[in-house]
Scaffold this motif. Sequence first.
Motif, PDB file in Angstrom:
ATOM      1  N   GLU A   1       0.808  -1.226   0.000  1.00  0.00           N
ATOM      2  CA  GLU A   1       0.000   0.000   0.000  1.00  0.00           C
ATOM      3  C   GLU A   1       0.842   1.278   0.000  1.00  0.00           C
ATOM      4  O   GLU A   1       0.349   2.346   0.343  1.00  0.00           O
ATOM      5  CB  GLU A   1      -0.996   0.006   1.166  1.00  0.00           C
ATOM      6  CG  GLU A   1      -2.103  -1.020   1.001  1.00  0.00           C
ATOM      7  CD  GLU A   1      -2.865  -0.867  -0.327  1.00  0.00           C
ATOM      8  OE1 GLU A   1      -3.141   0.275  -0.744  1.00  0.00           O
ATOM      9  OE2 GLU A   1      -3.171  -1.894  -0.957  1.00  0.00           O
ATOM     10  N   GLN A   2       2.110   1.152  -0.412  1.00  0.00           N
ATOM     11  CA  GLN A   2       2.957   2.317  -0.602  1.00  0.00           C
ATOM     12  C   GLN A   2       3.268   2.457  -2.087  1.00  0.00           C
ATOM     13  O   GLN A   2       3.528   1.457  -2.774  1.00  0.00           O
ATOM     14  CB  GLN A   2       4.279   2.190   0.182  1.00  0.00           C
ATOM     15  CG  GLN A   2       4.101   2.051   1.683  1.00  0.00           C
ATOM     16  CD  GLN A   2       3.568   3.325   2.319  1.00  0.00           C
ATOM     17  OE1 GLN A   2       3.987   4.424   1.978  1.00  0.00           O
ATOM     18  NE2 GLN A   2       2.629   3.166   3.245  1.00  0.00           N
ATOM     19  N   PHE A   3       3.234   3.687  -2.578  1.00  0.00           N
ATOM     20  CA  PHE A   3       3.526   3.920  -3.988  1.00  0.00           C
ATOM     21  C   PHE A   3       4.910   3.369  -4.317  1.00  0.00           C
ATOM     22  O   PHE A   3       5.885   3.649  -3.629  1.00  0.00           O
ATOM     23  CB  PHE A   3       3.467   5.419  -4.292  1.00  0.00           C
ATOM     24  CG  PHE A   3       3.735   5.758  -5.726  1.00  0.00           C
ATOM     25  CD1 PHE A   3       2.760   5.618  -6.694  1.00  0.00           C
ATOM     26  CD2 PHE A   3       4.984   6.245  -6.111  1.00  0.00           C
ATOM     27  CE1 PHE A   3       3.010   5.935  -8.013  1.00  0.00           C
ATOM     28  CE2 PHE A   3       5.247   6.571  -7.427  1.00  0.00           C
ATOM     29  CZ  PHE A   3       4.253   6.416  -8.386  1.00  0.00           C
ATOM     30  N   SER A   4       5.006   2.548  -5.378  1.00  0.00           N
ATOM     31  CA  SER A   4       6.258   1.894  -5.722  1.00  0.00           C
ATOM     32  C   SER A   4       7.178   2.823  -6.513  1.00  0.00           C
ATOM     33  O   SER A   4       6.785   3.363  -7.548  1.00  0.00           O
ATOM     34  CB  SER A   4       5.982   0.629  -6.547  1.00  0.00           C
ATOM     35  OG  SER A   4       7.181   0.054  -7.010  1.00  0.00           O
ATOM     36  N   VAL A   5       8.390   2.977  -6.014  1.00  0.00           N
ATOM     37  CA  VAL A   5       9.396   3.795  -6.704  1.00  0.00           C
ATOM     38  C   VAL A   5      10.161   2.898  -7.674  1.00  0.00           C
ATOM     39  O   VAL A   5      10.637   1.822  -7.289  1.00  0.00           O
ATOM     40  CB  VAL A   5      10.369   4.436  -5.695  1.00  0.00           C
ATOM     41  CG1 VAL A   5      11.445   5.244  -6.416  1.00  0.00           C
ATOM     42  CG2 VAL A   5       9.595   5.306  -4.711  1.00  0.00           C
ATOM     43  N   PRO A   6      10.300   3.308  -8.943  1.00  0.00           N
ATOM     44  CA  PRO A   6      11.017   2.473  -9.922  1.00  0.00           C
ATOM     45  C   PRO A   6      12.492   2.300  -9.566  1.00  0.00           C
ATOM     46  O   PRO A   6      13.108   3.154  -8.914  1.00  0.00           O
ATOM     47  CB  PRO A   6      10.852   3.251 -11.234  1.00  0.00           C
ATOM     48  CG  PRO A   6       9.643   4.109 -11.018  1.00  0.00           C
ATOM     49  CD  PRO A   6       9.672   4.481  -9.566  1.00  0.00           C
ATOM     50  N   ALA A   7      13.057   1.180 -10.027  1.00  0.00           N
ATOM     51  CA  ALA A   7      14.465   0.894  -9.769  1.00  0.00           C
ATOM     52  C   ALA A   7      15.372   1.841 -10.541  1.00  0.00           C
ATOM     53  O   ALA A   7      16.444   2.206 -10.061  1.00  0.00           O
ATOM     54  CB  ALA A   7      14.780  -0.555 -10.144  1.00  0.00           C
ATOM     55  N   GLU A   8      14.960   2.237 -11.730  1.00  0.00           N
ATOM     56  CA  GLU A   8      15.760   3.126 -12.570  1.00  0.00           C
ATOM     57  C   GLU A   8      14.841   4.165 -13.201  1.00  0.00           C
ATOM     58  O   GLU A   8      13.632   3.928 -13.379  1.00  0.00           O
ATOM     59  CB  GLU A   8      16.493   2.338 -13.648  1.00  0.00           C
ATOM     60  CG  GLU A   8      17.538   1.370 -13.092  1.00  0.00           C
ATOM     61  CD  GLU A   8      18.280   0.638 -14.184  1.00  0.00           C
ATOM     62  OE1 GLU A   8      17.907   0.795 -15.375  1.00  0.00           O
ATOM     63  OE2 GLU A   8      19.231  -0.100 -13.863  1.00  0.00           O
ATOM     64  N   PRO A   9      15.394   5.330 -13.588  1.00  0.00           N
ATOM     65  CA  PRO A   9      14.572   6.417 -14.145  1.00  0.00           C
ATOM     66  C   PRO A   9      13.786   6.029 -15.396  1.00  0.00           C
ATOM     67  O   PRO A   9      12.712   6.552 -15.645  1.00  0.00           O
ATOM     68  CB  PRO A   9      15.610   7.501 -14.464  1.00  0.00           C
ATOM     69  CG  PRO A   9      16.740   7.225 -13.538  1.00  0.00           C
ATOM     70  CD  PRO A   9      16.793   5.741 -13.392  1.00  0.00           C
ATOM     71  N   GLY A  10      14.308   5.108 -16.193  1.00  0.00           N
ATOM     72  CA  GLY A  10      13.613   4.742 -17.429  1.00  0.00           C
ATOM     73  C   GLY A  10      12.338   3.948 -17.220  1.00  0.00           C
ATOM     74  O   GLY A  10      11.562   3.771 -18.165  1.00  0.00           O
ATOM     75  N   TRP A  11      12.112   3.476 -15.997  1.00  0.00           N
ATOM     76  CA  TRP A  11      10.902   2.709 -15.697  1.00  0.00           C
ATOM     77  C   TRP A  11       9.911   3.639 -15.002  1.00  0.00           C
ATOM     78  O   TRP A  11      10.258   4.287 -14.023  1.00  0.00           O
ATOM     79  CB  TRP A  11      11.232   1.520 -14.798  1.00  0.00           C
ATOM     80  CG  TRP A  11      12.118   0.530 -15.480  1.00  0.00           C
ATOM     81  CD1 TRP A  11      13.460   0.636 -15.682  1.00  0.00           C
ATOM     82  CD2 TRP A  11      11.716  -0.713 -16.047  1.00  0.00           C
ATOM     83  NE1 TRP A  11      13.930  -0.460 -16.341  1.00  0.00           N
ATOM     84  CE2 TRP A  11      12.882  -1.314 -16.577  1.00  0.00           C
ATOM     85  CE3 TRP A  11      10.502  -1.385 -16.152  1.00  0.00           C
ATOM     86  CZ2 TRP A  11      12.860  -2.552 -17.220  1.00  0.00           C
ATOM     87  CZ3 TRP A  11      10.478  -2.614 -16.772  1.00  0.00           C
ATOM     88  CH2 TRP A  11      11.638  -3.185 -17.304  1.00  0.00           C
ATOM     89  N   ARG A  12       8.681   3.675 -15.507  1.00  0.00           N
ATOM     90  CA  ARG A  12       7.704   4.640 -14.994  1.00  0.00           C
ATOM     91  C   ARG A  12       6.633   3.983 -14.141  1.00  0.00           C
ATOM     92  O   ARG A  12       6.217   2.857 -14.388  1.00  0.00           O
ATOM     93  CB  ARG A  12       7.040   5.373 -16.171  1.00  0.00           C
ATOM     94  CG  ARG A  12       8.021   6.171 -17.017  1.00  0.00           C
ATOM     95  CD  ARG A  12       7.305   6.823 -18.173  1.00  0.00           C
ATOM     96  NE  ARG A  12       8.215   7.611 -18.996  1.00  0.00           N
ATOM     97  CZ  ARG A  12       7.859   8.240 -20.117  1.00  0.00           C
ATOM     98  NH1 ARG A  12       6.605   8.166 -20.542  1.00  0.00           N
ATOM     99  NH2 ARG A  12       8.766   8.938 -20.797  1.00  0.00           N
ATOM    100  N   ASN A  13       6.211   4.709 -13.157  1.00  0.00           N
ATOM    101  CA  ASN A  13       5.058   4.338 -12.340  1.00  0.00           C
ATOM    102  C   ASN A  13       4.332   5.636 -11.964  1.00  0.00           C
ATOM    103  O   ASN A  13       4.911   6.465 -11.241  1.00  0.00           O
ATOM    104  CB  ASN A  13       5.466   3.596 -11.080  1.00  0.00           C
ATOM    105  CG  ASN A  13       4.265   3.095 -10.287  1.00  0.00           C
ATOM    106  OD1 ASN A  13       3.213   2.808 -10.860  1.00  0.00           O
ATOM    107  ND2 ASN A  13       4.416   3.011  -8.976  1.00  0.00           N
ATOM    108  N   PRO A  14       3.106   5.842 -12.452  1.00  0.00           N
ATOM    109  CA  PRO A  14       2.320   4.939 -13.305  1.00  0.00           C
ATOM    110  C   PRO A  14       2.863   4.893 -14.739  1.00  0.00           C
ATOM    111  O   PRO A  14       3.646   5.738 -15.146  1.00  0.00           O
ATOM    112  CB  PRO A  14       0.925   5.562 -13.260  1.00  0.00           C
ATOM    113  CG  PRO A  14       1.174   7.016 -13.017  1.00  0.00           C
ATOM    114  CD  PRO A  14       2.369   7.072 -12.122  1.00  0.00           C
ATOM    115  N   THR A  15       2.403   3.888 -15.465  1.00  0.00           N
ATOM    116  CA  THR A  15       2.770   3.742 -16.869  1.00  0.00           C
ATOM    117  C   THR A  15       1.495   3.611 -17.690  1.00  0.00           C
ATOM    118  O   THR A  15       0.426   3.292 -17.149  1.00  0.00           O
ATOM    119  CB  THR A  15       3.678   2.518 -17.067  1.00  0.00           C
ATOM    120  OG1 THR A  15       4.139   2.478 -18.423  1.00  0.00           O
ATOM    121  CG2 THR A  15       2.938   1.226 -16.740  1.00  0.00           C
ATOM    122  N   THR A  16       1.600   3.872 -18.986  1.00  0.00           N
ATOM    123  CA  THR A  16       0.427   3.883 -19.856  1.00  0.00           C
ATOM    124  C   THR A  16       0.643   2.970 -21.053  1.00  0.00           C
ATOM    125  O   THR A  16       1.724   2.973 -21.656  1.00  0.00           O
ATOM    126  CB  THR A  16       0.137   5.315 -20.365  1.00  0.00           C
ATOM    127  OG1 THR A  16      -0.002   6.183 -19.238  1.00  0.00           O
ATOM    128  CG2 THR A  16      -1.134   5.357 -21.188  1.00  0.00           C
TER     129      THR A  16
END
Length: 236
Positions: free
Chosen positions: A148-163
């Motif tokens: 229930e915590q917003f997930s931070v991506p491992a690297e900048p190129g990965w987005r959350n949220p994504t479309t």
Amino acid sequence: MRLKNYNEDLVLETVKIVLRDRPDIRLTRSFLLDVAAYALNRIPPKYITSERGFTHEILPAASGNGDSGEKLVNIIELITVVNRAVDVVARRRREEAPSRRRASSASAESDDARLRYFYNMPHIFGRIVDAASGAPVFSARATLWIDEQFSVPAEPGWRNPTTTNEQTKGYFSFWPRVQTGESESTKVDLRIALEHERYAPYNLQKTVKLAGDFFVHDYIRGDRMLDLGTLALTPS
């Protein structure tokens, strides 16, 4: 392209197995590194340059069909090498203990005493389709939450949220940032929220068990991927 000695992971996993039967050993990060270095210096390296290379190395071992002489270090021989490494490093440390205590500060000893594990998150992917037609849904927004915590991506190129879009054919993917702890494994609750203006909201929940690793994996591993399958959205 990243060059990697596959046997590093193999040795570290073997060290974990061996030390489970060695309650006499006080495991610290520096002890672990010394043991791994000793073992790796006594076996031939096996270099790979991609996730596909990793898959080619691990599958023959898992299926039992590979030639250990060409593919992987024989596991029995490796366990022997690691056991010898543990004994050698432990003996050296006992011999060096008086000088170590004189040279080390109390804070340094405290830091070395606690071995932290890295919980490398899997690469997560799935496909969003229309429930009626089965066609991929574009412009759907996928958001990942962990415990229930917003997930931070491992690297900048990965987005959350994504479309999702036409290029990805309705697929979405996440690579969450590594977590840390002191247990050999942990469990996390994943929740993926899917949204689209023409569809009813959709929430997928899944509990995942993560093994504790000694290092952060900054590359894609074929055995650490989580396929969520096809997720169908219903028109609102």
